[in-house]
Motif scaffolding. Structure first.
Motif, PDB file in Angstrom:
ATOM      1  N   UNK A   1      16.132  18.750   6.294  1.00 54.78           N
ATOM      2  CA  UNK A   1      15.187  18.549   5.476  1.00 54.78           C
ATOM      3  C   UNK A   1      13.832  18.132   6.238  1.00 54.78           C
ATOM      4  N   UNK A   2      12.684  18.942   5.841  1.00 53.72           N
ATOM      5  CA  UNK A   2      11.684  18.665   6.961  1.00 53.72           C
ATOM      6  C   UNK A   2      10.415  18.063   6.360  1.00 53.72           C
ATOM      7  N   UNK A   3      10.011  17.061   6.764  1.00 58.58           N
ATOM      8  CA  UNK A   3       8.592  16.472   6.249  1.00 58.58           C
ATOM      9  C   UNK A   3       7.604  16.347   7.216  1.00 58.58           C
ATOM     10  N   UNK A   4       6.438  16.444   6.712  1.00 60.77           N
ATOM     11  CA  UNK A   4       5.108  16.120   7.725  1.00 60.77           C
ATOM     12  C   UNK A   4       4.435  15.180   6.789  1.00 60.77           C
ATOM     13  N   UNK A   5       4.152  14.046   7.884  1.00 58.64           N
ATOM     14  CA  UNK A   5       2.971  13.084   7.379  1.00 58.64           C
ATOM     15  C   UNK A   5       1.634  13.307   8.007  1.00 58.64           C
ATOM     16  N   UNK A   6       0.497  13.496   7.484  1.00 55.93           N
ATOM     17  CA  UNK A   6      -0.458  14.119   8.023  1.00 55.93           C
ATOM     18  C   UNK A   6      -1.660  13.267   7.576  1.00 55.93           C
ATOM     19  N   UNK A   7      -2.426  12.669   8.604  1.00 54.26           N
ATOM     20  CA  UNK A   7      -3.256  11.923   8.439  1.00 54.26           C
ATOM     21  C   UNK A   7      -4.713  12.436   8.759  1.00 54.26           C
ATOM     22  N   UNK A   8      -5.771  12.407   7.924  1.00 57.73           N
ATOM     23  CA  UNK A   8      -6.694  13.189   8.324  1.00 57.73           C
ATOM     24  C   UNK A   8      -8.131  12.150   7.554  1.00 57.73           C
ATOM     25  N   UNK A   9      -9.150  12.309   8.591  1.00 55.20           N
ATOM     26  CA  UNK A   9     -10.465  11.562   7.708  1.00 55.20           C
ATOM     27  C   UNK A   9     -10.602  10.268   8.669  1.00 55.20           C
ATOM     28  N   UNK A  10     -11.954   9.662   8.546  1.00 55.22           N
ATOM     29  CA  UNK A  10     -12.461   8.719   9.280  1.00 55.22           C
ATOM     30  C   UNK A  10     -11.667   7.565   8.755  1.00 55.22           C
ATOM     31  N   UNK A  11     -11.021   6.782   9.462  1.00 51.77           N
ATOM     32  CA  UNK A  11     -10.480   5.472   9.392  1.00 51.77           C
ATOM     33  C   UNK A  11      -9.221   5.703   8.212  1.00 51.77           C
ATOM     34  N   UNK A  12      -8.757   7.043   8.158  1.00 53.26           N
ATOM     35  CA  UNK A  12      -7.694   7.145   7.438  1.00 53.26           C
ATOM     36  C   UNK A  12      -6.409   6.430   7.663  1.00 53.26           C
TER      37      UNK A  12
ATOM     38  N   UNK B   1      -7.122   5.752  11.431  1.00 56.47           N
ATOM     39  CA  UNK B   1      -7.029   4.322  11.658  1.00 56.47           C
ATOM     40  C   UNK B   1      -5.570   4.007  12.023  1.00 56.47           C
ATOM     41  N   UNK B   2      -4.676   4.552  10.990  1.00 59.04           N
ATOM     42  CA  UNK B   2      -3.394   3.669  10.783  1.00 59.04           C
ATOM     43  C   UNK B   2      -2.142   4.492  10.096  1.00 59.04           C
ATOM     44  N   UNK B   3      -1.077   4.599  10.685  1.00 61.18           N
ATOM     45  CA  UNK B   3       0.042   5.056   9.996  1.00 61.18           C
ATOM     46  C   UNK B   3       0.951   3.848   9.945  1.00 61.18           C
ATOM     47  N   UNK B   4       1.515   3.317   8.632  1.00 62.04           N
ATOM     48  CA  UNK B   4       2.424   2.227   8.822  1.00 62.04           C
ATOM     49  C   UNK B   4       3.606   2.713   7.835  1.00 62.04           C
ATOM     50  N   UNK B   5       4.594   3.181   8.350  1.00 64.39           N
ATOM     51  CA  UNK B   5       5.795   3.859   7.884  1.00 64.39           C
ATOM     52  C   UNK B   5       7.021   3.049   7.868  1.00 64.39           C
ATOM     53  N   UNK B   6       7.889   3.253   7.021  1.00 63.94           N
ATOM     54  CA  UNK B   6       9.269   2.520   6.561  1.00 63.94           C
ATOM     55  C   UNK B   6      10.129   3.717   6.360  1.00 63.94           C
TER      56      UNK B   6
ATOM     57  N   UNK C   1      -2.037   6.228   6.419  1.00 61.25           N
ATOM     58  CA  UNK C   1      -0.963   6.439   5.467  1.00 61.25           C
ATOM     59  C   UNK C   1       0.136   5.301   5.561  1.00 61.25           C
ATOM     60  N   UNK C   2       0.576   5.366   4.304  1.00 61.62           N
ATOM     61  CA  UNK C   2       1.895   4.444   4.323  1.00 61.62           C
ATOM     62  C   UNK C   2       3.211   4.922   3.704  1.00 61.62           C
ATOM     63  N   UNK C   3       3.649   5.931   4.287  1.00 62.90           N
ATOM     64  CA  UNK C   3       4.761   6.746   3.696  1.00 62.90           C
ATOM     65  C   UNK C   3       5.967   5.775   3.853  1.00 62.90           C
ATOM     66  N   UNK C   4       6.853   5.986   2.824  1.00 61.26           N
ATOM     67  CA  UNK C   4       8.375   5.362   2.867  1.00 61.26           C
ATOM     68  C   UNK C   4       9.307   6.703   2.687  1.00 61.26           C
TER      69      UNK C   4
ATOM     70  N   UNK D   1       0.841  -1.339  -0.187  1.00 63.43           N
ATOM     71  CA  UNK D   1      -0.085  -0.002   0.130  1.00 63.43           C
ATOM     72  C   UNK D   1       0.812   1.387  -0.073  1.00 63.43           C
ATOM     73  N   UNK D   2       1.945   0.861   0.088  1.00 62.51           N
ATOM     74  CA  UNK D   2       3.046   2.170   0.033  1.00 62.51           C
ATOM     75  C   UNK D   2       2.667   3.389  -0.686  1.00 62.51           C
ATOM     76  N   UNK D   3       2.294   4.666  -0.065  1.00 61.90           N
ATOM     77  CA  UNK D   3       1.920   5.749  -0.514  1.00 61.90           C
ATOM     78  C   UNK D   3       2.722   7.012  -0.117  1.00 61.90           C
ATOM     79  N   UNK D   4       3.427   7.492  -1.361  1.00 58.47           N
ATOM     80  CA  UNK D   4       4.080   8.822  -1.042  1.00 58.47           C
ATOM     81  C   UNK D   4       5.213   8.538  -0.297  1.00 58.47           C
ATOM     82  N   UNK D   5       5.647   9.490   0.722  1.00 60.49           N
ATOM     83  CA  UNK D   5       6.898   9.399   1.364  1.00 60.49           C
ATOM     84  C   UNK D   5       7.625  10.442   0.475  1.00 60.49           C
TER      85      UNK D   5
END
Ligand SMILES: Nc1ncnc2c1ncn2[C@@H]1O[C@H](COP(=O)(O)OP(=O)(O)OP(=O)(O)O)[C@@H](O)[C@H]1O
Ligand SMILES: [Mg+2]
Lengths: 261, 423
Positions: B159-170, B200-205, B172-175, B140-144
């Motif tokens: 270098x600054x990054x922000x991973x921002x989760x929004x919404x019901x059951x949202x 719901x979930x943040x699954x990052x690598x 993210x899978x940033x890499x 499901x890797x998305x963005x990153x």
């Protein structure tokens, strides 16, 4: 403000169900220095700790007022803000909290929100008092008491007193572990604080300290209470003759407290 | 994973204009999900945690000015605003790029697949998908973000990054893929947060390749709400005389699996792991710092601190393995948990595994509460119980936080922790 007054009446204190203080009576006014002397294990530190509100000590009887307010009803921090200060025999080490951050928090707690001391003013004041106590400036940024030598801890307690300017200070064996030069410096610090606005209780085993800080009253502590009071000459006699004559005079066999119930 | 189909995975891949090999890696992982077990975590049962129930929200609006971003996002930026990438759910919604030297890459994956495919092919998806969670990530890797620093180049500003989760059951899978070539230097800050409840979930690598003599610092600051399962798997491979620093701030309120693994491959490599966690309410966290010494003269230091309030639980695992042949190496670790309330729980598991004689190593671990005598001492100077506790907690965490180079980042971590402490 009116003359400071700390009034202790028939104070009784237990630790773990063992009664240690058995009716202490003492009244201290602004401008007065009281010395408490007495053999080991007779309850002197217990008195100091109980007044400050140490969590282990349970007051089972008597009363204490500070400027007419009930001290024993107050939380520990309220007692401090009411003007009580205890220079502890064994102060804690607090890792990660610098001496100056700690002192600034303490000063601001007293001054209240919206009236915080400016950083510049604080630093100036701290520099000044550390100079009086001949403390190296590195002590400002070191963690509170962490790794301080015995004598450095004592000096740091006096530094806190000088910064907080309490109405009543209790100094518990502030002279133990101090070399003769340090003793003079610490005594100078205490003398600098001497004023009609402040009262001091000094707990000590040695006349030596009292040569530098002249007490108005001397009290002898035994069996968890004050058994004899007098002027500076009483301390001198204790230094020369020890405590046996007091015990004889009062018919005391075991001066300690809490071993037999 | 029955809610999702191969077609959706294919679509995901196409939306990032990925090459065929990447799609194949995704589909391989997708097919493996059902058969792979969950990872086995020390003293944390994750059987009922939600890793697979989520919605893939799409984002349309982007932002041209930082002020348009919500304050929760905007406050994360450091003093300098030169190089920022903000990803909301599946899309990059705000980006700045200034003053990057020749050859430095700091870009989204969608971009990277088009412009830097050769590099990606060499580094991306090279690790085994060892368990179900990593397979879900790969499918499901998305963005990153892809960061590449050429030889001898120092990237001056973080270098600054922000991973921002929004919404019901949202979800993210940033890499985050970082490649630092020989003698290069770079600092990266990655923030993770949600702005409304119910995500719901943040699954990052995070994968990092530290070249010979290179120096890489990666700070992650996670602050998700209590509905989120927050999984972060970090990996670094450090070459000869390379230097890796992980700064890990686990400040989420929900369920946390936070892990870093560092392989010190080349001789003389070094890694520092600085990990802090603050948990409130029913937060549960399993935080692992794992280091493998392969090269000779390699050194490592793990400093982990957790403060647990209310009913929060923290399991701190520190694992240092010195392999046979990694002579003259040194591995140190300290893990400490401070519990503020009677129902808070914590455990520190220090593990040293040493297969080589000629090494030094040491560990310290403790689990405890605020010492009532320390509290008495501070209160005896007029400081309220609340303020005194704050000072003690600050002091406890400061052995780690004080070493974070950015003042703004330190302040932001302090602010978040104090907010949680007071709530
Ligand atoms: N925390 C404690 N737990 C158990 N016993 C205690 C505790 N604190 C004090 N005591 C006991 O109370 C008695 C009085 O102790 P205290 O420390 O008040 O004596 P002191 O007069 O200050 O002695 P010294 O001159 O040695 O400092 C002693 O018998 C001591 O063992
Ligand atoms: Mg004593």
């Amino acid at each position: 403000m009116s003359t400071p007054n700390l009034d202790i009446r028939d104070l009784q204190v237990s630790i773990e169900d063992k009664q240690i203080l058995k009716g202490v009576n003492l009244s201290v006014n602004g401008g007065e220095i009281h010395a408490i002397m007495g053999p080991n294990g007779t309850g002197k530190s217990t008195l100091a700790s109980a007044l400050m509100g140490h969590p282990k000590y349970e007051v089972t009887g008597g009363s204490v007022t500070i400027d007419g307010e009930d001290l024993l009803e107050m939380e520990v921090d309220e007692r401090a803000r009411a003007g009580l200060f205890l220079a502890m025999q064994y102060p804690s080490e607090v890792s990660g909290v610098t001496n100056s951050d700690f002192l600034r928090s303490a000063i601001n707690a007293k001054r209240g929100e919206g009236n915080e001391i400016s950083l510049m003013k604080f630093i100036r004041e701290m520099d000044k008092q550390m100079d009086v106590l001949e403390m190296d400036e590195s002590f400002a940024t070191r963690y509170l008491n962490e790794g301080f030598s015995g004598g450095e801890k004592k000096r740091n307690e006096i530094l806190q007193m000088m910064m907080l300017k309490p109405r009543f200070s209790i100094l518990d064996e502030i002279d133990s572990g101090l070399d003769i030069d340090a003793l003079k410096i610490v005594a100078a610090g205490v003398n600098e604080m001497r004023s009609p606005e402040r009262g001091v209780i000094i707990i000590t085993h040695y006349q030596r300290l009292l040569n530098y800080i002249k007490p108005d009253f001397v009290h002898v502590f035994m069996q968890g209470r004050i058994v004899k009071s007098g002027g500076p000459e009483l301390a001198e006699r204790l230094e020369q003759e020890g405590y046996d004559w007091v015990k004889e005079e009062l018919g005391i066999v075991d001066e300690t407290v809490g071993h037999k119930v | 994973m029955s809610a999702f189909s191969r077609e959706q995975i294919t679509q995901l891949s196409q939306s990032q204009s990925e090459p065929k090999w990447a799609l194949e890696k995704r589909l391989e992982a997708f097919a493996a999900i059902e058969n792979l077990p969950l990872p086995k975590l020390e003293k944390t049962n994750i059987d009922r945690w939600n890793f697979s129930q989520f919605q893939l929200h799409q984002v349309d609006a982007t932002f041209s000015q930082p002020e348009q971003l919500p304050v929760e996002v905007n406050r994360l930026f450091l003093e300098d605003h030169s190089n920022i990438l903000v990803q909301k759910n599946d899309a990059v919604v705000y980006q700045t790029q200034k003053a990057l030297q020749q050859g430095v890459i700091f870009t989204s994956f969608a971009n990277a697949f088009q412009q830097h495919e050769t590099l990606l092919k060499k580094y991306l998806f090279q690790q085994e998908t060892a368990h179900r969670i990593s397979a879900i990530h790969q499918a499901f890797m998305q963005g990153g973000v892809f960061v590449y620093v050429p030889r001898n180049v120092t990237v001056e500003l973080p270098l600054q990054t922000v991973f921002w989760l929004a919404g019901e059951e949202a979800a993210i899978f940033p890499h985050i893929l970082v490649v630092a070539e020989e003698n290069s230097r770079v600092e990266i800050v990655a923030n993770f947060l949600d702005t409304d409840a119910g995500a719901a979930l943040s699954n990052s690598v995070i994968e990092t390749y530290v070249g010979q003599g290179a120096k890489v610092q990666i700070a992650t600051v996670s602050q998700f709400g209590d509905s989120v399962v927050d999984v972060m798997d970090r990996f670094a491979q450090v070459g000869r005389d390379g230097d890796m620093e992980w700064i890990v701030a686990d400040l989420s309120d929900g369920r946390i699996i936070s892990k870093s693994t560092t392989n010190l491959e080349g001789a003389g490599g070094h890694v520092d792991v600085k990990s802090v966690a603050f948990g409130a309410n029913e937060m549960r966290s399993n935080i692992t710092s794992e280091i493998f010494h392969f090269g000779t003269h390699t050194t490592s230091d793990i400093q982990a601190r957790s403060v647990m309030k209310d009913k929060a639980t923290s399991i701190l695992n520190s694992i240092t393995k010195i392999e046979k042949g990694a002579s003259k190496s040194d591995g140190q670790q300290t893990g400490k948990v401070l519990m503020l309330d009677p129902e808070a729980r914590g455990d520190a598991n220090p593990i040293l595994l040493i297969d080589e004689n000629d090494v030094t190593a040491g560990h310290a671990a403790s689990v405890g509460r605020i010492d009532p005598l320390t509290l008495f001492y501070l209160m005896s100077r007029g400081i309220s119980k609340n303020e005194a506790s704050k000072l003690i907690i600050r002091g406890f965490l400061d052995t780690v936080i004080a070493d974070i180079p950015s003042a703004a980042l330190r302040a932001s971590i302090h602010e978040t922790i104090e907010g949680k402490f007071t709530s």
